[in-house]
Write a protein that holds these residues in place. Sequence first.
Motif, PDB file in Angstrom:
ATOM      1  N   ALA A   1       0.845  -1.182   0.000  1.00  0.00           N
ATOM      2  CA  ALA A   1       0.000   0.000   0.000  1.00  0.00           C
ATOM      3  C   ALA A   1       0.887   1.242   0.000  1.00  0.00           C
TER       4      ALA A   1
ATOM      5  N   LYS B   1       3.677   2.189   2.688  1.00  0.00           N
ATOM      6  CA  LYS B   1       3.880   1.028   3.551  1.00  0.00           C
ATOM      7  C   LYS B   1       4.835   0.036   2.892  1.00  0.00           C
TER       8      LYS B   1
ATOM      9  N   SER C   1      -4.724 -10.550   8.701  1.00  0.00           N
ATOM     10  CA  SER C   1      -5.724  -9.588   8.234  1.00  0.00           C
ATOM     11  C   SER C   1      -6.604 -10.133   7.115  1.00  0.00           C
TER      12      SER C   1
ATOM     13  N   LYS D   1     -12.099  -5.117   1.873  1.00  0.00           N
ATOM     14  CA  LYS D   1     -12.185  -3.928   2.717  1.00  0.00           C
ATOM     15  C   LYS D   1     -11.330  -2.822   2.114  1.00  0.00           C
ATOM     16  N   PRO D   2     -11.629  -1.580   2.423  1.00  0.00           N
ATOM     17  CA  PRO D   2     -10.790  -0.484   1.905  1.00  0.00           C
ATOM     18  C   PRO D   2      -9.323  -0.650   2.259  1.00  0.00           C
ATOM     19  N   GLU D   3      -9.038  -1.233   3.401  1.00  0.00           N
ATOM     20  CA  GLU D   3      -7.643  -1.434   3.805  1.00  0.00           C
ATOM     21  C   GLU D   3      -6.933  -2.519   2.997  1.00  0.00           C
ATOM     22  N   ASP D   4      -7.656  -3.211   2.136  1.00  0.00           N
ATOM     23  CA  ASP D   4      -7.028  -4.164   1.225  1.00  0.00           C
ATOM     24  C   ASP D   4      -6.474  -3.469  -0.022  1.00  0.00           C
ATOM     25  N   THR D   5      -6.746  -2.190  -0.151  1.00  0.00           N
ATOM     26  CA  THR D   5      -6.252  -1.430  -1.302  1.00  0.00           C
ATOM     27  C   THR D   5      -4.735  -1.432  -1.332  1.00  0.00           C
ATOM     28  N   ALA D   6      -4.173  -1.866  -2.449  1.00  0.00           N
ATOM     29  CA  ALA D   6      -2.719  -1.976  -2.584  1.00  0.00           C
ATOM     30  C   ALA D   6      -2.396  -2.474  -3.992  1.00  0.00           C
TER      31      ALA D   6
ATOM     32  N   THR E   1      -8.144  -1.730  -5.789  1.00  0.00           N
ATOM     33  CA  THR E   1      -8.683  -0.576  -5.078  1.00  0.00           C
ATOM     34  C   THR E   1     -10.072  -0.912  -4.572  1.00  0.00           C
TER      35      THR E   1
ATOM     36  N   SER F   1     -15.045   2.547  -0.206  1.00  0.00           N
ATOM     37  CA  SER F   1     -15.926   2.376   0.957  1.00  0.00           C
ATOM     38  C   SER F   1     -17.344   2.786   0.633  1.00  0.00           C
TER      39      SER F   1
END
Length: 114
Positions: free
Chosen positions: A39, A42, A61, A85-90, A111, A114
């Motif tokens: 991401a 990160k 996760s 989930k949005p946090e899987d965006t990478a 991408t 949400s």
Amino acid sequence: VQLQASGGGLVQAGGSLRLSCAASRTIFSNPNMGWYRQAPGKQRELVAELTRGGTTNYADSVKGRFTISRDNAKNTIDLQMNSLKPEDTAVYYCKHSNGFLAAWGQGTQVTVSS
């Protein structure tokens, strides 16, 4: 390009995507294979791996949501991603390794909105 990743895209939260990584040739005999992601801002992290012994490992996760599998007929390593989930965006990368050397695919963007 030895490893070609595909299947990324834009999806709403809760949706699914299936990534596929095709090897243009045999890079390593019986390699460990995996999917990683990076991401923005990160470090690249392991998402899921399929070891040469047949063991699967997942990042905490993604456990219960992602499934790594190998399609021997197509010579691909796939990653089924559900309940995104949005946090899987990478950017997602596939990797083959023999424990000493590694080959990486070019990455495919995922991408999740949400």
